[in-house]
Scaffold this motif. Structure first.
Motif, PDB file in Angstrom:
ATOM      1  N   GLY A 157       0.797  -1.228   0.000  1.00 24.36           N
ATOM      2  CA  GLY A 157       0.000   0.000   0.000  1.00 24.36           C
ATOM      3  C   GLY A 157       0.824   1.269   0.000  1.00 24.36           C
ATOM      4  N   ASP A 158       2.159   1.129  -0.047  1.00 25.96           N
ATOM      5  CA  ASP A 158       3.023   2.319  -0.034  1.00 25.96           C
ATOM      6  C   ASP A 158       3.286   2.885  -1.424  1.00 25.96           C
ATOM      7  OD1 ASP A 158       3.203   2.368   2.642  1.00 25.96           O
ATOM      8  OD2 ASP A 158       5.155   1.354   2.770  1.00 25.96           O
ATOM      9  N   THR A 159       2.789   2.205  -2.459  1.00 29.21           N
ATOM     10  CA  THR A 159       2.981   2.718  -3.818  1.00 29.21           C
ATOM     11  C   THR A 159       2.416   4.130  -3.911  1.00 29.21           C
ATOM     12  OG1 THR A 159       2.805   0.489  -4.705  1.00 29.21           O
ATOM     13  CG2 THR A 159       2.511   2.289  -6.263  1.00 29.21           C
ATOM     14  N   LYS A 160       3.216   5.031  -4.461  1.00 29.22           N
ATOM     15  CA  LYS A 160       2.779   6.429  -4.536  1.00 29.22           C
ATOM     16  C   LYS A 160       2.283   6.780  -5.930  1.00 29.22           C
ATOM     17  CE  LYS A 160       5.862   8.185  -0.983  1.00 29.22           C
ATOM     18  NZ  LYS A 160       7.144   8.836  -0.722  1.00 29.22           N
TER      19      LYS A 160
ATOM     20  N   MET B  88       0.299  10.943  -3.215  1.00 27.38           N
ATOM     21  CA  MET B  88      -0.166  10.199  -2.037  1.00 27.38           C
ATOM     22  C   MET B  88       0.045   8.701  -2.247  1.00 27.38           C
ATOM     23  SD  MET B  88      -4.204  11.138  -2.471  1.00 27.38           S
ATOM     24  CE  MET B  88      -4.553  10.711  -0.792  1.00 27.38           C
ATOM     25  N   THR B  89       0.012   7.953  -1.152  1.00 29.44           N
ATOM     26  CA  THR B  89       0.166   6.502  -1.265  1.00 29.44           C
ATOM     27  C   THR B  89      -1.212   5.873  -1.457  1.00 29.44           C
ATOM     28  OG1 THR B  89      -0.111   6.047   1.084  1.00 29.44           O
ATOM     29  CG2 THR B  89       2.136   6.535   0.332  1.00 29.44           C
ATOM     30  N   ALA B  90      -1.217   4.614  -1.919  1.00 28.52           N
ATOM     31  CA  ALA B  90      -2.480   3.895  -2.091  1.00 28.52           C
ATOM     32  C   ALA B  90      -3.191   3.751  -0.741  1.00 28.52           C
ATOM     33  CB  ALA B  90      -2.211   2.528  -2.716  1.00 28.52           C
TER      34      ALA B  90
ATOM     35  N   ALA C   9      -5.566   7.067 -16.376  1.00 30.39           N
ATOM     36  CA  ALA C   9      -5.161   6.239 -15.233  1.00 30.39           C
ATOM     37  C   ALA C   9      -4.037   5.266 -15.585  1.00 30.39           C
ATOM     38  CB  ALA C   9      -6.376   5.481 -14.703  1.00 30.39           C
ATOM     39  N   LEU C  10      -3.990   4.804 -16.847  1.00 33.42           N
ATOM     40  CA  LEU C  10      -2.996   3.786 -17.200  1.00 33.42           C
ATOM     41  C   LEU C  10      -1.566   4.319 -17.167  1.00 33.42           C
ATOM     42  CD1 LEU C  10      -4.744   1.828 -20.089  1.00 33.42           C
ATOM     43  CD2 LEU C  10      -4.450   1.138 -17.699  1.00 33.42           C
ATOM     44  N   LEU C  11      -1.395   5.642 -17.138  1.00 32.72           N
ATOM     45  CA  LEU C  11      -0.034   6.177 -16.998  1.00 32.72           C
ATOM     46  C   LEU C  11       0.545   5.832 -15.631  1.00 32.72           C
ATOM     47  CD1 LEU C  11       0.168   9.767 -18.545  1.00 32.72           C
ATOM     48  CD2 LEU C  11       0.915   7.599 -19.508  1.00 32.72           C
ATOM     49  N   GLN C  12      -0.331   5.522 -14.662  1.00 28.99           N
ATOM     50  CA  GLN C  12       0.127   5.186 -13.310  1.00 28.99           C
ATOM     51  C   GLN C  12      -0.395   3.784 -12.952  1.00 28.99           C
ATOM     52  OE1 GLN C  12       0.298   8.414 -10.380  1.00 28.99           O
ATOM     53  NE2 GLN C  12      -0.970   9.648 -11.775  1.00 28.99           N
ATOM     54  N   VAL C  13      -0.096   2.852 -13.845  1.00 26.88           N
ATOM     55  CA  VAL C  13      -0.702   1.517 -13.719  1.00 26.88           C
ATOM     56  C   VAL C  13      -0.343   0.826 -12.398  1.00 26.88           C
ATOM     57  CG1 VAL C  13       1.110   0.346 -15.052  1.00 26.88           C
ATOM     58  CG2 VAL C  13      -1.193  -0.604 -15.007  1.00 26.88           C
ATOM     59  N   GLU C  14       0.876   1.024 -11.907  1.00 24.85           N
ATOM     60  CA  GLU C  14       1.264   0.365 -10.645  1.00 24.85           C
ATOM     61  C   GLU C  14       0.433   0.902  -9.477  1.00 24.85           C
ATOM     62  OE1 GLU C  14       3.160  -2.230 -10.426  1.00 24.85           O
ATOM     63  OE2 GLU C  14       3.597  -2.159 -12.563  1.00 24.85           O
TER      64      GLU C  14
ATOM     65  N   GLU D  63      -2.382  -1.123  -7.139  1.00 27.48           N
ATOM     66  CA  GLU D  63      -2.326  -1.153  -5.675  1.00 27.48           C
ATOM     67  C   GLU D  63      -3.650  -0.679  -5.051  1.00 27.48           C
ATOM     68  OE1 GLU D  63      -0.238  -2.800  -4.405  1.00 27.48           O
ATOM     69  OE2 GLU D  63       0.182  -2.178  -2.366  1.00 27.48           O
ATOM     70  N   ILE D  64      -4.243   0.358  -5.650  1.00 30.29           N
ATOM     71  CA  ILE D  64      -5.549   0.819  -5.139  1.00 30.29           C
ATOM     72  C   ILE D  64      -6.579  -0.305  -5.298  1.00 30.29           C
ATOM     73  CG2 ILE D  64      -7.430   2.494  -5.478  1.00 30.29           C
ATOM     74  CD1 ILE D  64      -5.255   4.324  -6.824  1.00 30.29           C
ATOM     75  N   PHE D  65      -6.603  -0.918  -6.483  1.00 27.39           N
ATOM     76  CA  PHE D  65      -7.593  -1.969  -6.736  1.00 27.39           C
ATOM     77  C   PHE D  65      -7.337  -3.196  -5.849  1.00 27.39           C
ATOM     78  CE2 PHE D  65      -9.181  -0.825 -11.318  1.00 27.39           C
ATOM     79  CZ  PHE D  65      -9.726   0.338 -10.813  1.00 27.39           C
ATOM     80  N   ARG D  66      -6.068  -3.497  -5.608  1.00 27.24           N
ATOM     81  CA  ARG D  66      -5.764  -4.647  -4.738  1.00 27.24           C
ATOM     82  C   ARG D  66      -6.369  -4.416  -3.351  1.00 27.24           C
ATOM     83  NH1 ARG D  66      -2.697  -5.797  -0.768  1.00 27.24           N
ATOM     84  NH2 ARG D  66      -1.512  -3.854  -0.821  1.00 27.24           N
ATOM     85  N   ILE D  67      -6.199  -3.211  -2.828  1.00 26.29           N
ATOM     86  CA  ILE D  67      -6.744  -2.905  -1.495  1.00 26.29           C
ATOM     87  C   ILE D  67      -8.278  -2.938  -1.548  1.00 26.29           C
ATOM     88  CG2 ILE D  67      -6.872  -1.180   0.347  1.00 26.29           C
ATOM     89  CD1 ILE D  67      -4.086  -0.177  -0.596  1.00 26.29           C
TER      90      ILE D  67
END
Ligand code: SF4
Length: 246
Positions: free
Chosen positions: A8-11, A58-60, A87-92, A96-100
């Motif tokens: 969840g720390d991915t920014k 911000m982080t996820a 949104a796809l420019l920040q796919v990682e 992470e948002i979707f995983r949470i």
């Protein structure tokens, strides 16, 4: 953007939020607008999202702490939509948002042009966490797409092909601009694209609006379609008759 995937720390860089949206996917939704866009659509309402350096970082986890306050409003159908910019420019970050969200049983929708990430493995990973893709097919001819967005329809079709392989439900969208794509031939081309992919569930036609003119003025930018009339409801209703999936 930094990738520390999994904790969840991915920014990422966020432009804005809409806490109780009702038009970007099913039900009541928390909509996140991310910063950065590779396109320059002639009718864009959000030029402030174009720069990947804009918005706030911000982080996820930080983003989810905002989302969870609204979870009770989502009901059976609602959830989270991540939009842009692109949104796809920040796919990682989106992954992470979707995983949470999935860990917390929240429906996830990706609102995208289909351009911005050509890494198939990243897209497959993202789709494994995505319940719905809303793909805005800006224009249904390569010529219009290139001239009026700077992008490539071919790349969007490649993206849609991958959604089909991954069996992700898709809603297609298009903004109808008078004098550009409000004719039968343009709509037939969009309808053909929708029919080509069995995972496309429906097509939404949106009217061209000019509410953004004051924003362009305040940013000292020219809105190229300032003299183009807005789309009438009547035109939209007539064009829907040529769409099979509606
Ligand atoms: S994809 Fe969206 S944000 Fe990007 S230029 Fe087009 S309308 Fe604007």
């Amino acid at each position: 953007m930094k990738n520390n995937s999994g904790n969840g720390d991915t920014k990422g860089r966020v432009s804005s939020f809409q806490s109780l949206g009702a038009v970007d996917g099913p039900g009541i939704r928390f909509v996140v607008f991310l910063q950065g866009c590779p396109l320059r659509c002639v009718y864009c309402h959000n030029p402030e999202t174009w720069s990947i350096q804009g918005g706030i970082e911000m982080t996820a986890n930080e983003l989810y702490s905002k989302i969870k306050k609204y979870k009770n409003y989502f009901g059976k159908n609602g959830g989270v939509t991540v939009s842009g910019g692109e949104a796809l420019l920040q796919v990682e970050f989106v992954k992470e948002i979707f995983r949470i969200c999935k860990e917390n049983n929240i429906h996830t929708a990706l609102d995208t042009s289909g351009m911005g990430c050509e890494d198939e493995e990243s897209l497959r990973q993202l789709f494994s966490l995505t319940d719905l893709v809303i793909c805005d097919v800006k224009f249904a001819s390569e010529e219009n797409y290139k001239n009026l967005t700077g992008g490539s329809l071919e790349k969007v079709l490649h993206f849609l092909e991958l959604t089909k392989v991954c069996k992700i439900p898709v809603w297609l969208r298009q903004v109808i601009v008078p004098g550009i794509n409000d004719d039968h031939l343009s709509i037939k081309k969009l309808n053909d694209i929708a029919d080509r992919y069995e995972n496309v569930e429906k097509v939404e036609l949106l009217g061209f609006r000019k509410l953004c003119i004051s924003k362009y003025d305040s940013m000292n930018m020219e809105f190229k379609l300032k003299d183009t009339p807005e789309t009438s409801e009547d035109t939209i209703l007539k064009l829907y008759k040529h769409i099979n999936k509606r």
